[in-house]
Structures are given as C-alpha cells and as structure tokens.
Design a protein around this motif. Structure first.
Motif, PDB file in Angstrom:
ATOM      1  N   UNK A   1       5.077  16.407   3.943  1.00 46.43           N
ATOM      2  CA  UNK A   1       6.233  17.130   3.437  1.00 46.43           C
ATOM      3  C   UNK A   1       6.161  17.406   1.943  1.00 46.43           C
ATOM      4  N   UNK A   2       5.561  16.490   1.175  1.00 47.92           N
ATOM      5  CA  UNK A   2       5.608  16.604  -0.280  1.00 47.92           C
ATOM      6  C   UNK A   2       4.611  17.628  -0.804  1.00 47.92           C
ATOM      7  N   UNK A   3       3.376  17.603  -0.314  1.00 50.36           N
ATOM      8  CA  UNK A   3       2.362  18.529  -0.798  1.00 50.36           C
ATOM      9  C   UNK A   3       2.421  19.872  -0.105  1.00 50.36           C
ATOM     10  N   UNK A   4       2.248  19.877   1.202  1.00 56.50           N
ATOM     11  CA  UNK A   4       2.185  21.137   1.949  1.00 56.50           C
ATOM     12  C   UNK A   4       3.467  21.954   1.848  1.00 56.50           C
ATOM     13  N   UNK A   5       4.591  21.312   2.080  1.00 58.69           N
ATOM     14  CA  UNK A   5       5.825  22.075   2.254  1.00 58.69           C
ATOM     15  C   UNK A   5       6.755  22.011   1.041  1.00 58.69           C
ATOM     16  N   UNK A   6       7.093  20.819   0.562  1.00 58.74           N
ATOM     17  CA  UNK A   6       7.929  20.737  -0.628  1.00 58.74           C
ATOM     18  C   UNK A   6       7.231  21.328  -1.838  1.00 58.74           C
ATOM     19  N   UNK A   7       5.982  20.925  -2.054  1.00 60.05           N
ATOM     20  CA  UNK A   7       5.235  21.405  -3.211  1.00 60.05           C
ATOM     21  C   UNK A   7       4.479  22.689  -2.968  1.00 60.05           C
ATOM     22  N   UNK A   8       4.258  23.046  -1.697  1.00 58.57           N
ATOM     23  CA  UNK A   8       3.463  24.216  -1.371  1.00 58.57           C
ATOM     24  C   UNK A   8       4.291  25.431  -0.998  1.00 58.57           C
ATOM     25  N   UNK A   9       4.792  25.452   0.237  1.00 51.62           N
ATOM     26  CA  UNK A   9       5.482  26.650   0.710  1.00 51.62           C
ATOM     27  C   UNK A   9       6.751  26.943  -0.086  1.00 51.62           C
ATOM     28  N   UNK A  10       7.477  25.902  -0.494  1.00 49.84           N
ATOM     29  CA  UNK A  10       8.691  26.148  -1.273  1.00 49.84           C
ATOM     30  C   UNK A  10       8.352  26.769  -2.626  1.00 49.84           C
ATOM     31  N   UNK A  11       7.265  26.300  -3.258  1.00 49.28           N
ATOM     32  CA  UNK A  11       6.846  26.870  -4.531  1.00 49.28           C
ATOM     33  C   UNK A  11       6.386  28.317  -4.347  1.00 49.28           C
ATOM     34  N   UNK A  12       5.695  28.592  -3.245  1.00 49.87           N
ATOM     35  CA  UNK A  12       5.218  29.943  -2.978  1.00 49.87           C
ATOM     36  C   UNK A  12       6.393  30.898  -2.799  1.00 49.87           C
ATOM     37  N   UNK A  13       7.372  30.512  -1.982  1.00 50.34           N
ATOM     38  CA  UNK A  13       8.535  31.366  -1.767  1.00 50.34           C
ATOM     39  C   UNK A  13       9.280  31.585  -3.076  1.00 50.34           C
ATOM     40  N   UNK A  14       9.425  30.532  -3.874  1.00 48.97           N
ATOM     41  CA  UNK A  14      10.076  30.650  -5.175  1.00 48.97           C
ATOM     42  C   UNK A  14       9.348  31.672  -6.056  1.00 48.97           C
TER      43      UNK A  14
ATOM     44  N   UNK B   1       0.829  -1.208   0.000  1.00 46.94           N
ATOM     45  CA  UNK B   1       0.000   0.000   0.000  1.00 46.94           C
ATOM     46  C   UNK B   1       0.861   1.255   0.000  1.00 46.94           C
ATOM     47  N   UNK B   2       0.315   2.352  -0.533  1.00 42.99           N
ATOM     48  CA  UNK B   2       1.019   3.635  -0.439  1.00 42.99           C
ATOM     49  C   UNK B   2       1.070   4.096   1.021  1.00 42.99           C
ATOM     50  N   UNK B   3       2.099   4.865   1.350  1.00 38.69           N
ATOM     51  CA  UNK B   3       2.272   5.392   2.709  1.00 38.69           C
ATOM     52  C   UNK B   3       2.474   6.899   2.627  1.00 38.69           C
ATOM     53  N   UNK B   4       1.657   7.697   3.306  1.00 39.25           N
ATOM     54  CA  UNK B   4       1.832   9.158   3.249  1.00 39.25           C
ATOM     55  C   UNK B   4       3.203   9.564   3.791  1.00 39.25           C
ATOM     56  N   UNK B   5       3.970  10.359   3.041  1.00 38.15           N
ATOM     57  CA  UNK B   5       5.290  10.810   3.485  1.00 38.15           C
ATOM     58  C   UNK B   5       5.173  12.031   4.403  1.00 38.15           C
ATOM     59  N   UNK B   6       4.513  11.829   5.575  1.00 36.33           N
ATOM     60  CA  UNK B   6       4.120  12.959   6.431  1.00 36.33           C
ATOM     61  C   UNK B   6       3.332  13.934   5.546  1.00 36.33           C
TER      62      UNK B   6
END
Length: 337
Positions: free
Chosen positions: A152-165, A145-150
C-alpha cells in the motif's frame, strides 16, 4: 452530475501495479481510458477490478505500423500513462520527444519505482524495496523485525496517488499555458512524501527510530489493537484524553487506578490492563459498547465483513462485483447520492 474528467482521453500502456491503479481512478473520474496491450496480453482478464472502465487496443510496439497507430492515438489524447523502465518508451519511438512533437498538449505521465534518474533508476524493484530505503519500512513492524505493510505504501500510496496528483496538476496548468509536460512519478519519492508527518516529529524527539516505541506504531496502549475472547480484534485510536476517557469507561475500568497513560514508561503495564479487559468479552460485545461513541474504538474486519459494515456499505467504499467478489468502490461520488 458530470464527472470532472469527462472529455479527457487517456492512453495507458499496459502494465501492472500502480499504473493500472492510477488509470482506474482516472476512469472513475470520467476519463476515457484506452489500454494498449501487447499481443501476448490480449487475453488479459477484462473483469480485473483495477482494469475497469477501459477500452482496449492490441498493438505490437516493435511493428512500425502498430507503433504509428499508437502514435495516432497519442496525437489526440490528453494524457499518456506508462510504467516501463526508463528508456523503454524512447527505444520504442514513443518517448516524450516523439509523442509531444505530435501532441504538444500531451501530459506524458511516467510511473516507476526509482524514478527516471538516480543510481537505482535502471534497477528492478518492488514496493518493499522502494519503502525500505526511505525509512518507511524500518518504522513499521514489531520490535524484532520490520513488516511489509502489504504493497500500500510504495505502489499505491506513494505510486498511483502521486501519479494521479501529477496528472491532475499538469492538466490544470495546461488549461492556462496550453502546453503539456512530463510527469515523473516515482514510488520512492511518493513514499517519502507520505512520511512528512512522521519526520516532523523527530526533531523534538516526539518520534524515535526504535520500532514499536512510538505513539503511532503500536507501542502506545491507546493506539493499537486488542484481542477479544473470541479471537477477534478491536482497534483503539484514542489519542486525545477525552476519547481515552470513553475507552476506560466503556471497559468498566477505574481511571484513578490505571497507570499514567502520558508516561511512556507506564505503557507496558497499561497495555496489559487494557488487554485483559478486552479479552474478557467477544468482539461483538465491544462493538455494541463503542459503536456510535467518540471513543475511537472500532472492530478489525476482514474483507468479507468489511463490505457489509453499515458505514462502508452506505458510502460504497467497498462493493461486490457481478461475481460476488469484494472490490474497491469508485473514487467518484455523485453529490446527489
């Protein structure tokens, strides 16, 4: 040394998740961040790690007088960050039209999960949902089964980092044009950008869509974790042959007697051999064997252990707050430190 965003003023419409995280980083970089709170939020925890570096203003956005007060803040700001669902700021009279009419130099940064348009734009969601439709969640986890990676990927890696960029790019462009712009940062977009390196492996079949069957998803015996005799774990990232040779040597194994590491059909057998070797000693033993080598073998630490690790401590990557709790270090590092 002056921080790069000294003199930049950010108005943050209070929210949760990637918006505050992005504003934390902007504050770390020297921006003055003013967090606008609803009256019901006025007692929020000021010591929350992601809310550091702010001053706060309480405003009832449905009250015309308070709304005008916020517009006055926006009129003199460089950046506005908001994380409401699409259309909410417009209904409050604080959308890009109203805000940028008052301040044409404003960078109006919008943080959502699904983006400002598309079939799901008005729908609720969380990190797990945004990464599930991009393929990212399918690729992470066990064979079962898939396991949520905390988150980190959507909210922070894909979210806040993209926003700051996006904010930083818009500020650079404004320096040339004198004009602000709207930044539409969506977690579903950012998570997809993070997948670029994995997706480019698929055409030549270096990566397949079967979970736990690839180089970087725990299937390869030289890129996974191993349990030690005391229950601790070691992380092995010895992709390159020369690094792998150091792993084999450190474990006291004879390379000539091991299954072929370059043959995926041999991976289960080789994994068993390496697992038995690691399980023969406690984690502390393997830490001493591999510390300072190029074997790419490191201990898997919990947060309390991580904050005291010599390299993490030297960098200030993690620190302790005044109450003694572990917190993330600043993204700003003075070159003189």
């Amino acid at each position: 040394m002056s921080r790069p965003l000294n003199g930049i003023q950010v108005v943050e419409m209070a929210g949760i998740g990637p918006g505050p995280h992005a504003c934390m980083m902007l504050a770390d970089l020297g921006a003055e961040v003013i967090r606008v709170l609803r009256p019901s939020e006025a007692t929020e925890e000021h010591n929350a790690h992601t809310l550091r570096g702010r001053r706060r203003v309480v405003a009832d956005l449905k009250d015309p007088a308070d709304r005008d007060r916020v517009l006055d803040l926006i009129a003199s700001a460089d950046v506005l960050v908001e994380g409401f669902r699409p259309g909410v700021m417009e209904r409050l009279g604080l959308g890009p039209g109203e805000a940028m009419a008052r301040n044409p130099r404003l960078v109006f940064a919008r943080m959502t999960g699904w983006g400002q348009h598309g079939p799901y734009a008005a729908m609720a969601g969380h990190d797990i949902n945004y990464i599930s439709i991009t393929g990212a969640l399918h690729a992470i986890g066990t064979g079962e089964s898939p396991v949520p990676p905390l988150n980190l990927v959507g909210d922070y890696g894909g979210g806040s980092m993209l926003l700051v960029n996006g904010v930083l790019a818009a500020l650079v462009q404004r320096a040339t044009t004198g004009e602000g712009q709207v930044v539409d940062a969506a977690m579903v977009d950012g998570a997809s950008v993070l997948l670029a390196g994995i997706l480019e492996l698929r055409p030549d079949r270096t990566w397949n869509d079967t979970r736990s069957n690839n180089l970087l998803d725990g299937a390869a015996p030289f890129y996974r974790t191993y349990r030690c005799s005391d229950g601790g774990f070691m992380a092995v990232g010895a992709i390159e042959p020369q690094f792998y040779a150091l792993v084999v040597s450190g474990l006291g194994l004879d390379a000539d007697l091991l299954p072929d590491r370059d043959d995926p059909a041999s991976w289960p057998e080789l994994t068993t051999v390496l697992a038995e070797a690691f399980d023969a000693q406690p984690r502390s033993h393997w830490e001493s064997v591999f510390d300072g080598t190029d074997a790419c073998v490191t201990p898997v630490l919990d947060f309390e252990e991580a904050v005291t690790h010599p390299h993490v401590a030297a960098r200030g990557s993690l620190t302790r707050d005044a109450a003694g709790f572990v917190t993330a270090g600043s993204v700003w590092r003075d070159p003189g430190d």
